[in-house]
Motif scaffolding. Structure first.
Motif, PDB file in Angstrom:
ATOM      1  N   CYS A   1       0.801  -1.225   0.000  1.00 33.60           N
ATOM      2  CA  CYS A   1       0.000   0.000   0.000  1.00 33.60           C
ATOM      3  C   CYS A   1       0.835   1.277   0.000  1.00 33.60           C
ATOM      4  O   CYS A   1       0.311   2.359  -0.302  1.00 33.60           O
ATOM      5  N   ASN A   2       2.121   1.194   0.326  1.00 35.07           N
ATOM      6  CA  ASN A   2       2.966   2.394   0.343  1.00 35.07           C
ATOM      7  C   ASN A   2       4.060   2.372  -0.714  1.00 35.07           C
ATOM      8  O   ASN A   2       4.945   3.228  -0.708  1.00 35.07           O
ATOM      9  N   PHE A   3       4.007   1.398  -1.604  1.00 36.11           N
ATOM     10  CA  PHE A   3       5.006   1.338  -2.667  1.00 36.11           C
ATOM     11  C   PHE A   3       4.696   2.423  -3.694  1.00 36.11           C
ATOM     12  O   PHE A   3       3.604   2.469  -4.264  1.00 36.11           O
ATOM     13  N   THR A   4       5.680   3.291  -3.940  1.00 41.09           N
ATOM     14  CA  THR A   4       5.407   4.506  -4.728  1.00 41.09           C
ATOM     15  C   THR A   4       5.864   4.424  -6.175  1.00 41.09           C
ATOM     16  O   THR A   4       5.164   4.881  -7.084  1.00 41.09           O
TER      17      THR A   4
ATOM     18  N   PHE B   1       1.182   3.740  -6.093  1.00 36.41           N
ATOM     19  CA  PHE B   1       2.191   3.612  -7.145  1.00 36.41           C
ATOM     20  C   PHE B   1       1.853   4.574  -8.278  1.00 36.41           C
ATOM     21  O   PHE B   1       0.772   4.517  -8.856  1.00 36.41           O
ATOM     22  N   SER B   2       2.791   5.464  -8.610  1.00 40.67           N
ATOM     23  CA  SER B   2       2.420   6.560  -9.510  1.00 40.67           C
ATOM     24  C   SER B   2       3.391   6.819 -10.652  1.00 40.67           C
ATOM     25  O   SER B   2       3.085   7.633 -11.527  1.00 40.67           O
ATOM     26  N   SER B   3       4.552   6.187 -10.668  1.00 39.84           N
ATOM     27  CA  SER B   3       5.478   6.527 -11.756  1.00 39.84           C
ATOM     28  C   SER B   3       6.320   5.337 -12.189  1.00 39.84           C
ATOM     29  O   SER B   3       6.605   4.433 -11.400  1.00 39.84           O
ATOM     30  N   LEU B   4       6.712   5.380 -13.455  1.00 43.52           N
ATOM     31  CA  LEU B   4       7.599   4.389 -14.055  1.00 43.52           C
ATOM     32  C   LEU B   4       8.867   5.098 -14.506  1.00 43.52           C
ATOM     33  O   LEU B   4       8.814   6.254 -14.938  1.00 43.52           O
ATOM     34  N   PRO B   5      10.012   4.438 -14.421  1.00 41.61           N
ATOM     35  CA  PRO B   5      11.267   5.122 -14.741  1.00 41.61           C
ATOM     36  C   PRO B   5      11.443   5.336 -16.241  1.00 41.61           C
ATOM     37  O   PRO B   5      10.834   4.642 -17.072  1.00 41.61           O
ATOM     38  N   ALA B   6      12.287   6.278 -16.570  1.00 33.24           N
ATOM     39  CA  ALA B   6      12.688   6.447 -17.972  1.00 33.24           C
ATOM     40  C   ALA B   6      13.569   5.265 -18.369  1.00 33.24           C
ATOM     41  O   ALA B   6      14.117   4.565 -17.519  1.00 33.24           O
ATOM     42  N   GLY B   7      13.699   5.036 -19.642  1.00 32.66           N
ATOM     43  CA  GLY B   7      14.577   3.963 -20.117  1.00 32.66           C
ATOM     44  C   GLY B   7      13.938   2.598 -20.133  1.00 32.66           C
ATOM     45  O   GLY B   7      14.633   1.585 -20.251  1.00 32.66           O
ATOM     46  N   MET B   8      12.593   2.537 -20.022  1.00 32.43           N
ATOM     47  CA  MET B   8      11.924   1.233 -20.039  1.00 32.43           C
ATOM     48  C   MET B   8      12.194   0.479 -21.341  1.00 32.43           C
ATOM     49  O   MET B   8      12.163  -0.752 -21.377  1.00 32.43           O
ATOM     50  N   GLN B   9      12.466   1.219 -22.414  1.00 35.70           N
ATOM     51  CA  GLN B   9      12.744   0.576 -23.695  1.00 35.70           C
ATOM     52  C   GLN B   9      14.025  -0.250 -23.659  1.00 35.70           C
ATOM     53  O   GLN B   9      14.267  -1.089 -24.533  1.00 35.70           O
ATOM     54  N   ASP B  10      14.858  -0.048 -22.631  1.00 33.68           N
ATOM     55  CA  ASP B  10      16.104  -0.809 -22.513  1.00 33.68           C
ATOM     56  C   ASP B  10      15.875  -2.225 -21.971  1.00 33.68           C
ATOM     57  O   ASP B  10      16.809  -3.039 -21.963  1.00 33.68           O
ATOM     58  N   LEU B  11      14.659  -2.510 -21.498  1.00 36.75           N
ATOM     59  CA  LEU B  11      14.348  -3.855 -20.997  1.00 36.75           C
ATOM     60  C   LEU B  11      14.042  -4.760 -22.190  1.00 36.75           C
ATOM     61  O   LEU B  11      12.906  -5.171 -22.426  1.00 36.75           O
ATOM     62  N   THR B  12      15.051  -5.081 -22.939  1.00 37.66           N
ATOM     63  CA  THR B  12      14.872  -5.800 -24.208  1.00 37.66           C
ATOM     64  C   THR B  12      14.451  -7.252 -24.026  1.00 37.66           C
ATOM     65  O   THR B  12      13.923  -7.872 -24.949  1.00 37.66           O
TER      66      THR B  12
END
Length: 747
Positions: free
Chosen positions: A641-644, A667-678
């Motif tokens: 419940c507190n993971f952001t 939970f409200s944000s995803l990091p930049a560079g997700m395209q690197d998770l090939t």
């Protein structure tokens, strides 16, 4: 080489019951156009006797198929996948069926000669045969049925496939097989897994085969007994046919009841009956799988197997082959065995519980096959059992003096499984009498104390005391069991502590524990250097795990599961020392904080799977996870419940294949560079209402390469999700009192 009777393509539809829906589904597959390939393979997979060949015949002779395909061919392959023979049989079948859909005038002279004189085939070499076959199929829309295929050698299949791909689009190859691995090597897009026949259809089949026309109406009592007989066939038509054949023209109720009350493996079997048909599958197994399969007969019918415990069962009896390489453990070998038996239809009803843990069952008829093979060694004991002196492996399905008396005749017993509650006196007698016991399963028992004499079982490798709610202490003599590999103490809710000398059980590889104690002692458990699997569950008072653990401890631990420990505040586990740890699952630990006080960039972790579930104090991922950047494949955070947010370094996890975030309301944000998770193949966001639609769309664009994306689009950013999370906790660790849990746990 065993060969079943050669099949042909004809079946009388009036003799087939209940396969109309299956036939229509196969017809749909046969008529579909697959633009990606000119010849598609459609396997029908199921256990022996289920009616795969019959279903293929129904489809093969359907008028729609006859008019749709220019050429139809039927070949019974059986065990001998000889390419020369198969080419020859395909040509023979094709020549026999050339009809008005086929342009004979356009054939080359070499094929016209074959049409005039089929005996020419017998004098052609392989090269000449393959030329004729390719000429025949070129640009033709054909249907080829390969019935009863056992071949698992890809190179043999490739040799034949190369000769078949010259057909036109919409050409189909329909394959019947008992082994899903056969379908895999054929590079199929759709596999049709054939299910059992409904009970009413089985009943209709029994009536047709057991009674003379109109006779059944004269014997209503026999029909009632017949319905009970049908139930034991569990939807397998060949089993119904076998028993109906034994009953044909018999009107004596005693004879019908004898069939009903006997195990199928005790009844007379002729060639082509159900057990000989199933035994073909058994004969195909390599020796090590034959052993493992036969040992499964010691469990009762409808038993819900768990992969982790069955592997430990096999290990206790030393029937797993040594690993092929240094990176493999015996547990990996056992898992390969289970999956091989699943693929060959010896196991069924596969259910994935968590990523590491799954269950499955044996069809009753397959269980009968196992009993027929292992009847001299394995037995399920009831009051009416008759045990031979050589029996080694027992499960006690009933209790009472009749059961105790039977055990007095035995001396070589290595396995005892208490399926039902047994008196303490019987346990003491078994310990005194059976000195070569390797496995003792006392799960669901209610012994207040174990006899101290248990320490005399020097060969014991497996001891299960799970789900005993009244036992408070274990005798210190248990620490003399130096050969013990598996100790299951899950859901022993009143167990005060582990014995101090547990460190002396030097062979222990698999440990599951529930205890009332506040701390697991490093001096005890931390010294178990053979440990590969550790499960700590439903420990209500536990505050720390392995406090102050020294370097060099638990260096072989591969899996750690901690769940249902509401008082746990810290693992205190010196995570950096667990260099072999691959799987870490932590669930339902409300007070647990994973914040690192001292970051260490020199960690050498090799985690493959990480799951955090219901950890209210988890706000961010721990930094030590970065040490597994090259190995971590599966990451899941649920009900935190507190993971952001996910950390900025997440894209450095270059082996990550599965990423799931579920039921995290802030939970409200995803990091930049997700395209690197090939390497990513699955990305799921579920019930995370604070994650904006804009962020989702941006990320969706960046991870367009991921085949399986689920963003749970039906969300409301202003209203928190009320969906209930999946209860995905391993059966070893859960301590809840609901009926569904008890059923799975007890099994």
């Amino acid at each position: 080489m065993n060969r079943r009777d050669m099949t042909h393509s004809f079946v009388n539809p009036s003799n087939v019951f209940g396969r109309g829906d299956d036939k229509e589904k196969i017809m749909d597959l046969l008529m579909q156009l697959d633009a990606s390939r000119n010849v598609s393979v459609i396997p029908i997979v199921g256990i022996g006797g289920l009616g795969k060949t019959t279903l293929a015949k129904l489809s093969f002779d359907d008028k729609r198929v006859v008019s749709h395909f220019q050429l139809r061919m039927w070949v019974c392959v059986s065990e001998d996948f000889n390419v020369r023979r198969l080419i020859k049989d395909i040509l023979k079948s094709a020549i026999y069926r050339i009809d008005e859909n086929f342009d004979v005038d356009g054939l080359p002279n070499s094929l016209k000669e074959l049409l005039k004189d089929k005996k020419i085939l017998d004098y052609l070499n392989v090269d000449e045969l393959q030329c004729r076959l390719r000429e025949l199929l070129k640009d033709k829309k054909f249907l080829l049925v390969l019935d009863d295929v056992w071949n698992e050698n890809p190179s043999k299949w490739n040799q034949l496939e190369e000769l078949l791909i010259g057909g036109s689009n919409e050409s189909k190859i329909l394959v019947t097989t008992r082994n899903s691995s056969v379908a895999t090597i054929m590079d199929t897009t759709t596999t049709y897994n054939l299910k059992g026949l409904p009970e009413e259809d089985c009943m209709s089949l029994l009536v047709k085969l057991a009674f003379k026309v109109g006779q059944e109406n004269q014997y209503p009592n026999l029909l009632n007994i017949g319905r009970e007989i049908v139930k034991k066939c569990k939807g397998v038509p060949l089993a119904v046919s076998t028993l109906a054949g034994l009953l044909y023209s018999k009107v004596d109720e005693h004879e019908w009841k004898s069939i009903r009350d006997n195990e199928i493996w005790n009844l007379e079997q002729k060639e082509g009956d159900i057990l000989p048909a199933l035994k073909l599958s058994y004969n195909q197994l390599p020796f090590h799988l034959k052993q493992c399969f036969a040992y499964c007969s010691v469990f009762p019918k409808d038993y819900n197997f768990n992969n982790l415990l069955l592997i430990q069962f096999w290990m206790a009896h030393g029937i797993l082959q040594s690993p092929a390489n240094e990176s493999q453990e015996l547990e990996d070998v056992g898992d390969l065995y289970i999956r091989e038996l699943l693929s060959r239809s010896f196991f069924q009803d596969f259910q994935q519980n968590i990523t590491l843990d799954y269950t499955f069952k044996m069809h009753d008829l397959v269980h009968d096959l196992a009993l027929s093979i292992a009847k001299g060694e394995c037995s399920v004991v009831t009051k009416k059992s008759t045990l031979v002196a050589e029996v080694c492996h027992l499960s006690l399905l009933e209790n009472g003096q009749e059961v105790t008396t039977q055990l007095e005749k035995l001396s070589k017993v290595q396995t005892i499984i208490f399926i039902t509650e047994q008196p303490a006196s019987l346990l003491e007698a078994c310990i005194a009498r059976f000195k070569y016991l390797r496995l003792l399963d006392l799960s669901k028992s209610s012994f207040e104390v174990l006899p101290s004499s248990i320490g005399s079982l020097k060969h014991l490798r497996y001891l299960d005391l799970s789900d005993n709610h009244i036992i408070k202490q274990l005798p210190s003599s248990i620490c003399k069991l130096h050969s013990l590999q598996t100790l299951v103490l899950g859901d022993c809710s009143n167990l005060e502590r582990l014995p101090k000398g547990i460190r002396d059980i030097i062979s222990l590889r698999f440990l599951v524990v529930t205890t009332k104690h506040t701390c697991l002692s490093d001096k005890a458990v931390g010294c178990l250097d053979s440990l590969r699997f550790l499960g700590i569950g439903d420990c209500k008072n536990l505050k720390c795990v392995f406090e102050g653990m020294e370097e060099g401890r638990l260096t072989n631990l591969r899996t750690l599961i901690v769940g249902g420990c509401p008082s746990l505040t810290t693992l205190s586990l010196s995570i950096k020392h667990l260099s072999a740890l691959e799987n870490l699952i932590i669930e339902d630990c409300e007070e647990l904080s994973l914040t690192d006080k001292e970051e260490n960039q020199d960690l050498k972790l090799s985690l493959r799977l990480l799951k955090f579930d219901n950890l209210p104090k988890l706000e961010v991922l721990p930094q030590w996870l970065q040490a597994s950047a090259n190995t971590l494949q599966h990451l899941e955070i649920a009900d935190c419940c507190n993971f952001t947010a996910l950390p900025e370094w997440l894209p450095h996890l270059n082996s990550l294949q599965t990423l799931r975030i579920k039921y995290c309301p802030v939970f409200s944000s995803l990091p930049a560079g997700m395209q690197d998770l090939t390497a990513l193949r699955e990305f799921q966001i579920e019930d995370c209402p604070k994650l904006s639609s804009k962020c989702r769309e941006e990320v969706r664009h960046r991870i367009a390469h991921v085949p399986n994306i689920d963003f749970d689009e039906d969300f409301d950013e202003d209203i928190g999700s009320s969906s209930k999370r999946d209860d995905d906790i391993s059966v070893y660790l859960q301590g809840e009192d609901d009926e569904e849990f008890n059923t799975s746990h007890n099994q």
